[in-house]
Design a protein around this motif. Structure first.
Motif, PDB file in Angstrom:
ATOM      1  N   HIS A  27       0.714  -0.711   0.027  1.00  0.00           N
ATOM      2  CA  HIS A  27       0.000   0.205   0.048  1.00  0.00           C
ATOM      3  C   HIS A  27       1.110   1.517  -0.042  1.00  0.00           C
ATOM      4  CE1 HIS A  27      -3.160   3.140   1.427  1.00  0.00           C
ATOM      5  NE2 HIS A  27      -2.859   3.058   2.136  1.00  0.00           N
ATOM      6  N   HIS A  51       1.990   7.394   4.888  1.00  0.00           N
ATOM      7  CA  HIS A  51       0.915   8.666   5.459  1.00  0.00           C
ATOM      8  C   HIS A  51       0.548   7.564   6.212  1.00  0.00           C
ATOM      9  CE1 HIS A  51      -1.129   5.488   2.492  1.00  0.00           C
ATOM     10  NE2 HIS A  51      -1.708   5.593   3.105  1.00  0.00           N
ATOM     11  N   ASP A  52       0.527   6.520   6.315  1.00  0.00           N
ATOM     12  CA  ASP A  52       0.468   4.755   7.023  1.00  0.00           C
ATOM     13  C   ASP A  52       1.326   3.806   8.118  1.00  0.00           C
ATOM     14  OD1 ASP A  52      -2.113   4.899   6.956  1.00  0.00           O
ATOM     15  OD2 ASP A  52      -2.454   3.723   5.062  1.00  0.00           O
ATOM     16  N   ASP A 138      -3.949   7.753  -1.664  1.00  0.00           N
ATOM     17  CA  ASP A 138      -3.902   6.566  -0.718  1.00  0.00           C
ATOM     18  C   ASP A 138      -5.044   5.395  -1.053  1.00  0.00           C
ATOM     19  OD1 ASP A 138      -4.487   4.953   1.308  1.00  0.00           O
ATOM     20  OD2 ASP A 138      -4.960   6.781   3.124  1.00  0.00           O
TER      21      ASP A 138
END
Ligand SMILES: [Fe+2]
Length: 162
Positions: A27, A51-52, A138
């Motif tokens: 991802h 971002h994660d 995303d």
């Protein structure tokens, strides 16, 4: 510092948000690749990549947007951290203002994140448009087997920021 980023990326390998079709490393790499392909600047590419980051078992528990932003600020600077910290807000705004598709998992988490709204969000912040771009990368970065840069590719971009 790139070593630390390499370790944290490695720790995302095989970590799956239950119900999502790709693991967190895929991802992250897909999101970075989509940002790069869209001509994003290095900071936005790296924010898309990380971002994660708070899904990593190496980071503390807590709301993943805020935990990620706190971890990133001293390592990759205020803008990367801000963009990561805004990616849940950007989702809330996109769902409120656009016919915006979300995965079932992301639709479910939206409820605990305060729901779709444009109220109280930093819409006038100069970095807000980049946060919305990040959010689109995303949500598009969940395709099994999709082409993506390698860890070595993205670490070269991280090194340019360090
Ligand atoms: Fe994500």
């Amino acid at each position: 510092m790139p070593d630390e980023i390499e370790q944290v990326l490695a720790s995302l390998d095989g970590v799956v948000d239950p119900g999502e079709p790709v693991d967190e490393l895929s991802h992250a790499l897909q999101a970075a690749g989509l940002a790069e392909a869209a001509g994003a600047d290095d900071e936005l590419v790296v924010a898309a990549l990380l971002h994660d980051v708070a899904r990593s078992p190496l980071l503390p528990d807590g709301p993943h947007d805020r935990v990620g932003a706190r971890w990133l600020a001293p390592r990759l600077g205020e803008r990367v951290a801000w963009l990561v910290g805004a990616h849940v807000q950007a989702k809330r705004w996109l769902v409120a203002t656009d016919d915006y598709p979300l995965s079932a998992v992301s639709t479910e988490s939206l409820r605990t994140q305060g729901g779709a709204t444009a109220d109280g969000l930093p819409l006038d912040h100069p970095w807000w448009p980049a946060a919305v771009r990040l959010r689109r990368f995303d949500d598009a970065a969940k395709i099994p087997g999709a082409p993506a840069p390698t860890v070595a590719d993205v670490l070269r971009i991280v090194a340019r920021l360090a």
